[in-house]
Write a protein that holds these residues in place. Structure first.
Motif, PDB file in Angstrom:
ATOM      1  N   PHE A  78      48.455  32.026  31.576  1.00 10.57           N
ATOM      2  CA  PHE A  78      47.398  32.689  32.363  1.00 10.57           C
ATOM      3  C   PHE A  78      46.059  31.965  32.230  1.00 10.57           C
ATOM      4  CE2 PHE A  78      50.216  36.456  31.668  1.00 10.57           C
ATOM      5  CZ  PHE A  78      50.540  36.647  32.998  1.00 10.57           C
TER       6      PHE A  78
ATOM      7  N   HIS B 283      30.671  30.812  33.353  1.00  9.26           N
ATOM      8  CA  HIS B 283      31.152  31.695  32.285  1.00  9.26           C
ATOM      9  C   HIS B 283      30.354  31.511  30.996  1.00  9.26           C
ATOM     10  CE1 HIS B 283      34.402  31.877  35.199  1.00  9.26           C
ATOM     11  NE2 HIS B 283      34.602  33.090  34.722  1.00  9.26           N
TER      12      HIS B 283
ATOM     13  N   HIS C  41      35.886  33.950  27.446  1.00  9.94           N
ATOM     14  CA  HIS C  41      35.083  34.416  28.579  1.00  9.94           C
ATOM     15  C   HIS C  41      35.659  33.939  29.916  1.00  9.94           C
ATOM     16  CE1 HIS C  41      32.489  36.045  25.655  1.00  9.94           C
ATOM     17  NE2 HIS C  41      31.918  34.914  25.284  1.00  9.94           N
ATOM     18  N   ILE C  42      36.223  32.753  29.932  1.00 11.73           N
ATOM     19  CA  ILE C  42      36.890  32.276  31.157  1.00 11.73           C
ATOM     20  C   ILE C  42      38.096  33.174  31.453  1.00 11.73           C
ATOM     21  CG2 ILE C  42      38.283  30.382  32.112  1.00 11.73           C
ATOM     22  CD1 ILE C  42      36.348  28.462  30.577  1.00 11.73           C
ATOM     23  N   TYR C  43      38.836  33.475  30.397  1.00 15.39           N
ATOM     24  CA  TYR C  43      40.044  34.300  30.548  1.00 15.39           C
ATOM     25  C   TYR C  43      39.712  35.697  31.071  1.00 15.39           C
ATOM     26  CZ  TYR C  43      44.440  36.590  29.119  1.00 15.39           C
ATOM     27  OH  TYR C  43      45.615  37.292  29.097  1.00 15.39           O
ATOM     28  N   THR C  44      38.641  36.288  30.556  1.00 13.91           N
ATOM     29  CA  THR C  44      38.308  37.663  30.970  1.00 13.91           C
ATOM     30  C   THR C  44      37.361  37.703  32.162  1.00 13.91           C
ATOM     31  OG1 THR C  44      36.435  37.802  29.453  1.00 13.91           O
ATOM     32  CG2 THR C  44      38.565  38.554  28.605  1.00 13.91           C
ATOM     33  N   GLY C  45      36.767  36.548  32.523  1.00 13.86           N
ATOM     34  CA  GLY C  45      35.834  36.523  33.654  1.00 13.86           C
ATOM     35  C   GLY C  45      34.440  37.001  33.288  1.00 13.86           C
TER      36      GLY C  45
ATOM     37  N   HIS D 299      38.062  46.342  30.470  1.00 12.66           N
ATOM     38  CA  HIS D 299      38.600  45.173  31.159  1.00 12.66           C
ATOM     39  C   HIS D 299      39.279  44.211  30.170  1.00 12.66           C
ATOM     40  CE1 HIS D 299      38.951  42.123  34.235  1.00 12.66           C
ATOM     41  NE2 HIS D 299      38.253  41.268  33.536  1.00 12.66           N
TER      42      HIS D 299
ATOM     43  N   MET E 101      43.090  42.728  30.264  1.00 12.07           N
ATOM     44  CA  MET E 101      43.409  41.297  30.260  1.00 12.07           C
ATOM     45  C   MET E 101      44.298  40.942  29.056  1.00 12.07           C
ATOM     46  SD  MET E 101      42.033  39.862  32.970  1.00 12.07           S
ATOM     47  CE  MET E 101      42.663  41.353  33.748  1.00 12.07           C
TER      48      MET E 101
ATOM     49  N   LEU F 249      47.837  42.212  29.831  1.00 12.69           N
ATOM     50  CA  LEU F 249      48.512  41.326  30.794  1.00 12.69           C
ATOM     51  C   LEU F 249      48.990  40.051  30.101  1.00 12.69           C
ATOM     52  CD1 LEU F 249      46.278  41.614  34.001  1.00 12.69           C
ATOM     53  CD2 LEU F 249      48.631  42.427  33.737  1.00 12.69           C
TER      54      LEU F 249
ATOM     55  N   ASN G 131      53.450  48.999  32.700  1.00  8.15           N
ATOM     56  CA  ASN G 131      52.217  49.767  32.896  1.00  8.15           C
ATOM     57  C   ASN G 131      51.123  49.361  31.908  1.00  8.15           C
ATOM     58  OD1 ASN G 131      50.592  51.625  34.065  1.00  8.15           O
ATOM     59  ND2 ASN G 131      51.625  53.428  33.249  1.00  8.15           N
ATOM     60  N   PRO G 132      50.730  48.098  31.930  1.00 10.66           N
ATOM     61  CA  PRO G 132      49.797  47.602  30.904  1.00 10.66           C
ATOM     62  C   PRO G 132      48.329  47.937  31.166  1.00 10.66           C
ATOM     63  CG  PRO G 132      50.394  45.814  32.392  1.00 10.66           C
ATOM     64  CD  PRO G 132      51.177  47.022  32.838  1.00 10.66           C
ATOM     65  N   ILE G 133      48.015  48.412  32.375  1.00 11.49           N
ATOM     66  CA  ILE G 133      46.603  48.544  32.764  1.00 11.49           C
ATOM     67  C   ILE G 133      46.076  49.951  32.460  1.00 11.49           C
ATOM     68  CG2 ILE G 133      44.986  48.382  34.720  1.00 11.49           C
ATOM     69  CD1 ILE G 133      46.250  45.726  33.777  1.00 11.49           C
TER      70      ILE G 133
END
Lengths: 402, 402
Positions: B255, B271, B315-319, B375, B379, B382, B389-391
């Motif tokens: 990911f 980022h 930070h890139i991974y989570t945006g 958030h 992430m 995921l 149902n990870p979210i």
């Protein structure tokens, strides 16, 4: 040498395509057939079953002499832009004709329809808008507007725009006439069953959709061999053995879902084709959907066709924005994916007459149109997940030559 | 009830942490111990081995009475911001002291060092800048600047800032003094081996790094049981059996790689922590690296510590962007992750004195600081990839209660 052009996806190449290529050659009396072929993402807004080089190989084995890539920007666009990109390329490479399959089977009604719609453009646009305001999808509204326009006309003089191949054909004609092209349109009667049909017994032609379904369902080689030339079956089997999985949203879903959920809805809405707040629905659906099927069952509505939603997803997946879309209106190169010896001979004879630069190898480029193709291949290969060194295939892969 | 605070990650909880909690309670004479604990991403810029609720459970079993989440913004920040967030929370929840492990083992040198650096702030900053211009990483430059500052001083009066726990401790003291806090600093001697050591035989305390390595290497239960309380081992085994994989960049790499390669270098540079053109190196390294180890071996340089690079990647991974970082300077809530009965009693007694709102359940929120925590959990889940149902775990998971 006389060349005729065909617009193809070959996803995968089957007996219907074989028939189309053969008929195109015979009907136009062409010496060679040139295919403009979508790359790794298709007009229905989904990843191709196998990559563009494998599909080029199938096309060459099936009678095509030259395969030119339709750039991502056009390959994943709505029908009118898809058609404009395709016909521009066939014109630029010097085809004297292009030949498409249609339910209609004759050219005259396409021309009549084009002239009717052009002459009544304003009322036609207004009708479409009015039908959409009742909640119809764009294609459905277009259909209803057209029905209204032709209600008192002799129906055999106009093309039936409720049929999918007639719609595409109409846009080819529209593109050719609007660009005042030299290339002449030809159509042949399509003999394939409806687009969404599963494979049926006792026929040698099935839709690509049906064949893909059979392949995903791990159908026997014997079963799919009924509907595809042997060389195509071999290409499918080689891909399966080398790569292990086929391209599909089912396969790419973990990355697509991650990408959707990582972004804010504001960021989602910057992507091409994402309009009118559907980014909120996309985000919410991704939260609860562990599979792509679950996701689509939530997002699908009367307002948007399945295809339109998938095109949004393609652009979200690859990071292609409205700005990117608006800055690219015309093809700027002819990217060679494959050729036969005859195809090569044609290129040698015509290389000085080509209206756009021919690219047989891709080097580091500043052509942004080409950079999307290269990027789309990278994103496709990452989605496939099973290839060592998946990035930069476009730089490393020479045109297929048979 | 008197409370003492500890700043923890417990990744995972081991005998060193058990000792730290016990000593903190005894040294301060506190009735309860309150831990401020990082969520699913840690200060070294990596995903936690197991999620924050599992780690809260371990902490409660190991003697902690209340676990409060350190918000993502601080948990993944450089040491000074990490410390400011942590101490602010411990102050806001009413701890009379906080207790940290350090190589130094006494408080006085920390205070002296803080006063020295504060009184010579300008020349200290200039020295750091000069050392960095020679190509040193920030921590190394800081070290050298500090050595220059203390060159003619009695060394036992000042803290040795080349030691990792002394550095963190220094920032805790700095935070407490700068915010003029009521909370009193206490330190205890750290008895653990160096940070990066593997597990060695014949000791009961190993570093968390060594224990994680043993867990990733599928060490025997017997082996890791030497270094962790039985309850922690049980939590690790339960996670393994429920979830199947542990959080790590190795696990999340598909990911992270997809996210890096999907974006332009311009987007990468928005980022948090991404500076000075390192986005180009990050992009190029992701192209050629099929594993996270390969990637880091390309990106690692003298200029940036491993930890700093990993924080960029988080930070890139989570945006999470520079803008996000700059808009959040102080904690705005106390998020309860877990409590013992004593912890609950403390909250009941003190609920009117808390300086920030206590959140025991998370509803749809407009607090942007909290939205990053929610958030980040999404992430993280995921990345784990194995949960149905990870979210939205933050909405569904009540505080752990023992």
């Amino acid at each position: 040498m006389r060349a005729t052009g065909v617009v193809v996806e070959h996803n995968p190449f089957h007996n219907g395509h074989l028939y189309h290529i053969k008929e195109s050659r015979e009907n136009t009396g062409a010496d060679i057939v040139i295919a403009v072929m979508s790359g790794n993402f298709l007009q229905r807004g989904e990843p191709a079953l196998v990559d563009k080089w494998t599909r080029a190989q199938m096309a060459l084995n099936g009678g095509v002499d030259l395969v030119i890539e339709l750039p991502y920007v056009f390959a994943t666009a709505q029908a009118s832009d898809f058609a404009r990109g395709s016909i521009s390329i066939l014109e630029a490479i010097g085809c004297s004709s292009f030949c498409f399959g249609s339910e209609q089977g004759t050219i005259e009604p396409f021309i009549n329809t084009y002239e009717l719609i052009t002459s009544q453009k304003e009322s036609y646009q207004l009708l479409i808008k009015q039908f959409m305001q009742t909640g119809m999808s764009y294609p459905k509204a277009l259909n209803e507007a057209y029905a209204t326009l032709t209600v008192n006309k002799e129906s055999s003089s106009y093309v039936d725009l409720s049929k999918p191949n007639n719609i595409l054909g109409y846009h080819y004609i529209e593109s050719a006439l609007q660009m005042d092209a030299q290339i002449q349109p030809v159509t042949i009667q399509r003999i394939v069953a409806g687009y969404h049909d599963d494979i049926e017994e006792d026929q040698s032609i099935a839709s690509a959709t049906g064949i893909r379904k059979a392949i995903f369902d791990d159908a026997s080689i014997q079963e799919i061999s009924q509907y595809m030339p042997l060389s195509s079956v071999e290409n499918i089997l080689k891909w399966k053995s080398d790569i292990g999985v086929f391209g599909s949203w089912q396969q790419f879903w973990p990355f697509l879902r991650f990408t959707i959920l990582r972004m804010s809805t504001n960021e989602l809405s910057t992507h091409a084709e994402v309009t009118e707040g559907i980014e909120n629905l996309i985000k919410e659906a991704a939260k609860t959907s562990d599979t792509f099927e679950d996701f689509m069952s939530v997002v699908k509505s009367k307002r948007y066709t399945w295809t339109r939603i998938q095109r949004m997803l393609t652009h979200i997946y690859t990071g292609f924005t409205w700005t990117d879309l608006h800055h690219h209106k015309e093809p700027t190169y002819l990217r060679l994916l494959g050729m036969t010896q005859n195809g090569q001979k044609y290129l040698n004879e015509n290389k000085k007459n080509l209206a756009l630069p021919l690219l047989s190898r891709v080097a580091a480029t500043k052509d942004s149109l080409l950079s999307y193709d290269i990027h789309a291949t990278d994103m496709y290969m990452l989605g496939i997940q099973s290839r060592i060194n998946p990035i930069g295939m476009d730089y490393r892969t020479p045109p297929i030559s048979i």
